[in-house]
Design an enzyme around this catalytic site. Structure first.
Site, PDB file in Angstrom:
ATOM      1  N   TYR A 179       0.829  -1.209   0.000  1.00 30.23           N
ATOM      2  CA  TYR A 179       0.000   0.000   0.000  1.00 30.23           C
ATOM      3  C   TYR A 179       0.871   1.270   0.000  1.00 30.23           C
ATOM      4  O   TYR A 179       1.062   1.901  -1.023  1.00 30.23           O
ATOM      5  CB  TYR A 179      -1.003   0.015   1.177  1.00 30.23           C
ATOM      6  CG  TYR A 179      -2.044   1.088   0.957  1.00 30.23           C
ATOM      7  CD1 TYR A 179      -3.325   0.772   0.496  1.00 30.23           C
ATOM      8  CD2 TYR A 179      -1.737   2.440   1.125  1.00 30.23           C
ATOM      9  CE1 TYR A 179      -4.259   1.766   0.222  1.00 30.23           C
ATOM     10  CE2 TYR A 179      -2.661   3.435   0.848  1.00 30.23           C
ATOM     11  CZ  TYR A 179      -3.910   3.094   0.411  1.00 30.23           C
ATOM     12  OH  TYR A 179      -4.823   4.083   0.143  1.00 30.23           O
TER      13      TYR A 179
ATOM     14  N   LYS B 136      -1.511   8.746  -2.962  1.00 34.92           N
ATOM     15  CA  LYS B 136      -1.799   9.490  -1.727  1.00 34.92           C
ATOM     16  C   LYS B 136      -0.732  10.573  -1.493  1.00 34.92           C
ATOM     17  O   LYS B 136      -1.054  11.664  -1.011  1.00 34.92           O
ATOM     18  CB  LYS B 136      -1.864   8.533  -0.526  1.00 34.92           C
ATOM     19  CG  LYS B 136      -3.066   7.572  -0.567  1.00 34.92           C
ATOM     20  CD  LYS B 136      -4.379   8.321  -0.613  1.00 34.92           C
ATOM     21  CE  LYS B 136      -5.584   7.416  -0.563  1.00 34.92           C
ATOM     22  NZ  LYS B 136      -6.838   8.119  -0.888  1.00 34.92           N
TER      23      LYS B 136
HETATM   24  P1  NAD Z   1     -16.008   3.668  -1.612  1.00 31.50           P
HETATM   25  O1  NAD Z   1     -15.739   2.820  -2.809  1.00 31.50           O
HETATM   26  O2  NAD Z   1     -16.855   3.129  -0.536  1.00 31.50           O
HETATM   27  O3  NAD Z   1     -16.674   5.072  -2.084  1.00 31.50           O
HETATM   28  C1  NAD Z   1     -16.217   5.760  -3.195  1.00 31.50           C
HETATM   29  C2  NAD Z   1     -17.182   6.862  -3.572  1.00 31.50           C
HETATM   30  O4  NAD Z   1     -16.711   7.470  -4.783  1.00 31.50           O
HETATM   31  C3  NAD Z   1     -18.619   6.396  -3.864  1.00 31.50           C
HETATM   32  O5  NAD Z   1     -19.537   7.365  -3.399  1.00 31.50           O
HETATM   33  C4  NAD Z   1     -18.664   6.343  -5.399  1.00 31.50           C
HETATM   34  O6  NAD Z   1     -19.971   6.503  -5.968  1.00 31.50           O
HETATM   35  C5  NAD Z   1     -17.796   7.548  -5.698  1.00 31.50           C
HETATM   36  N1  NAD Z   1     -17.266   7.555  -7.063  1.00 31.50           N
HETATM   37  C6  NAD Z   1     -16.384   6.692  -7.636  1.00 31.50           C
HETATM   38  N2  NAD Z   1     -16.125   7.079  -8.903  1.00 31.50           N
HETATM   39  C7  NAD Z   1     -16.846   8.203  -9.127  1.00 31.50           C
HETATM   40  C8  NAD Z   1     -16.987   9.096 -10.234  1.00 31.50           C
HETATM   41  N3  NAD Z   1     -16.329   8.906 -11.370  1.00 31.50           N
HETATM   42  N4  NAD Z   1     -17.827  10.149 -10.095  1.00 31.50           N
HETATM   43  C9  NAD Z   1     -18.521  10.368  -8.949  1.00 31.50           C
HETATM   44  N5  NAD Z   1     -18.397   9.575  -7.866  1.00 31.50           N
HETATM   45  C10 NAD Z   1     -17.572   8.508  -7.958  1.00 31.50           C
HETATM   46  O7  NAD Z   1     -14.578   4.143  -1.091  1.00 31.50           O
HETATM   47  P2  NAD Z   1     -13.980   4.467   0.377  1.00 31.50           P
HETATM   48  O8  NAD Z   1     -13.256   3.265   0.837  1.00 31.50           O
HETATM   49  O9  NAD Z   1     -14.990   5.133   1.237  1.00 31.50           O
HETATM   50  O10 NAD Z   1     -12.849   5.510  -0.034  1.00 31.50           O
HETATM   51  C11 NAD Z   1     -13.007   6.912   0.006  1.00 31.50           C
HETATM   52  C12 NAD Z   1     -11.653   7.553   0.267  1.00 31.50           C
HETATM   53  O11 NAD Z   1     -11.202   7.156   1.567  1.00 31.50           O
HETATM   54  C13 NAD Z   1     -10.555   7.120  -0.720  1.00 31.50           C
HETATM   55  O12 NAD Z   1      -9.727   8.221  -1.019  1.00 31.50           O
HETATM   56  C14 NAD Z   1      -9.776   6.096   0.085  1.00 31.50           C
HETATM   57  O13 NAD Z   1      -8.445   5.952  -0.332  1.00 31.50           O
HETATM   58  C15 NAD Z   1      -9.858   6.715   1.476  1.00 31.50           C
HETATM   59  N6  NAD Z   1      -9.527   5.802   2.584  1.00 31.50           N
HETATM   60  C16 NAD Z   1     -10.077   4.564   2.659  1.00 31.50           C
HETATM   61  C17 NAD Z   1      -9.697   3.714   3.697  1.00 31.50           C
HETATM   62  C18 NAD Z   1     -10.260   2.313   3.813  1.00 31.50           C
HETATM   63  O14 NAD Z   1      -9.753   1.519   4.615  1.00 31.50           O
HETATM   64  N7  NAD Z   1     -11.319   2.007   3.074  1.00 31.50           N
HETATM   65  C19 NAD Z   1      -8.768   4.146   4.665  1.00 31.50           C
HETATM   66  C20 NAD Z   1      -8.271   5.431   4.588  1.00 31.50           C
HETATM   67  C21 NAD Z   1      -8.652   6.260   3.521  1.00 31.50           C
END
Ligand code: NAD
Length: 398
Positions: free
Chosen positions: A237, A246
């Protein structure tokens, strides 16, 4: 009547229970309400609002701080009994219905956030129907593809190591299988493309467009969710393609800070904790880290779901009096995950795992599986089965 049956392809959910998703949204609203209200932003734009971190943010700010919200997401609606669309589609509907009942504005744009047209439509809506300005812009997109609005070229992100291949254990939830996987190193092109999709370029384009249109308040805040992790997941990662993307967000935060300086605005990287989401379940090896980590954190009472984590971030840290920043100015709510004893215990536990014991009480496999199922509306606490027709589902409006 529509039958709801949970179906997986590997670690990807390919079915949804819309009524289960509604119940889960209501459960999350209850969580926020149980903590009481807090002084926070009033007009919020959330890019990536329909699931996990983005949705949790929206629920916390609407039901905790009374914020009106605009959510941008990319989801699919129901087409037939066999194709009910995506979970996020129903999350948008459930959120809007609940927010409306409290007199809150909840506007959904279900379209490509990367496009210039979407940015313009959101700006027009802010100007004409949302009071003219927003005081918080949350960037929570996770996507595998992005079309550059300038060139029309489409880029695909890769989840790969850099330099050396990485070999390690992974889990297949569909087969309830524990197996060894090899992650190949990315090419230079794949690294660049992943930065193009998951880096900060689109975040910056949003803030430029919003600033130029004069729809940001004096003192506006914009947040972007990052992940750093520990030595247990750095090879695939932090030191891999996603880690590079990131790092690009960190750089873009500096550029956005310059852009917003004259209106006293701020770009804040929030290093969030590891949680079970649609995006994280398909990161190779990550589920194994999660089932070890969650076991340790559950025992310590520090395990959080997205709603718990985001509500703590906004209520206690950003709009509260307990923020923790690192030397680079990033907010660090992930300090519970990175606690040295938590990491040491997680490392030891993961070291013991094999095909026989990965899904036993030794780990948090059952919790991880439940949280994963919840994402598509299955195994949801408080869910009561009800009959629904495809026409009723199609008639629901976001
Ligand atoms: P997720 O897949 O649950 O949600 C992603 C969102 O993006 C959804 O609302 C989806 O509809 C939207 N989306 C995707 N492509 C799109 C587009 N082209 N146009 C409009 N909307 C679009 O993802 P998540 O895990 O909640 O991740 C969100 C952020 O949090 C990311 O940057 C991720 O790296 C970060 N993050 C995640 C974690 C983890 O453990 N899941 C940890 C730290 C940070």
């Amino acid at each position: 009547m529509v039958e709801f049956e949970q179906k997986l392809r590997g670690n990807i959910a390919v079915s949804v229970n819309p009524l289960g998703r509604k119940q889960q949204v209501l459960n999350h609203i209850d969580h926020v309400k149980s903590k009481g209200t807090f002084e926070g932003p009033k007009k919020v734009l959330i890019i990536g609002a329909s699931s996990s971190y983005g949705l949790a943010t929206r629920i916390s700010l609407a039901f905790g701080a009374g914020a009106d919200t605009i959510g941008v997401s990319y989801e699919k609606g129901p087409k037939s009994e066999r194709n009910l669309g995506t979970a996020g589609w129903y999350n948008n509907i459930a959120f809007k219905e609940a927010a409306g009942k409290e007199g809150l504005i909840a506007k959904n744009f279900v379209q490509d956030a990367f496009s210039t047209e979407t940015k313009q439509e959101v700006i027009d809506y802010i100007k004409n129907e949302f009071g003219g300005k927003v005081d918080l812009v949350v960037y929570s997109l996770a996507s595998g593809r992005r079309t550059d609005p300038e060139t029309g070229e489409t880029y695909t992100s890769s989840i790969k190591a850099i330099g050396e291949p990485v070999v390690g254990p992974n889990i297949n939830m569909q087969k309830e299988d524990y197996y060894t996987e090899t992650l190949e190193p990315a090419t230079e092109q794949e690294i660049e493309d992943t930065i193009k999709v998951m880096g900060g370029e689109d975040w910056e384009l949003w803030l430029k467009a919003l600033k130029e249109a004069d729809v940001l308040t004096e003192g506006v805040l914009t947040t972007n969710y990052s992940y750093l992790g520990s030595e247990l997941n750095h090879p695939y990662y932090g030191h891999g393609t996603l880690g590079r993307a990131k790092a690009d967000c960190d750089e873009k935060a500096d550029t956005i800070n310059e852009l917003l300086a004259d209106i006293n605005g701020k770009a804040q990287i929030v290093v969030a904790t590891a949680v079970t989401t649609k995006a994280s379940s398909v990161i190779p090896f990550f589920p194994v880290y999660c089932i070890g980590l969650y076991k340790v954190m559950s025992e310590k009472g520090t395990h959080e779901t997205p709603i718990m984590h985001m509500d703590r971030i906004y209520r206690d840290m950003i709009y509260g009096d307990k923020p923790e920043y690192d030397e680079e100015g990033r907010l660090r709510p992930d300090s519970w995950e990175l606690d040295s004893d938590t990491q040491a215990q997680t490392k030891a536990l993961i070291g013991e795992l094999n095909e026989e014991n990965f899904n036993t009480d030794l780990t948090a496999y059952a919790l991880f599986y439940k949280e994963f199922s919840n994402l598509s509306g299955f195994m949801v606490d408080g869910f009561v089965e009800k009959e629904v027709t495809i026409d009723e589902l199609k008639a629901m409006e976001y």
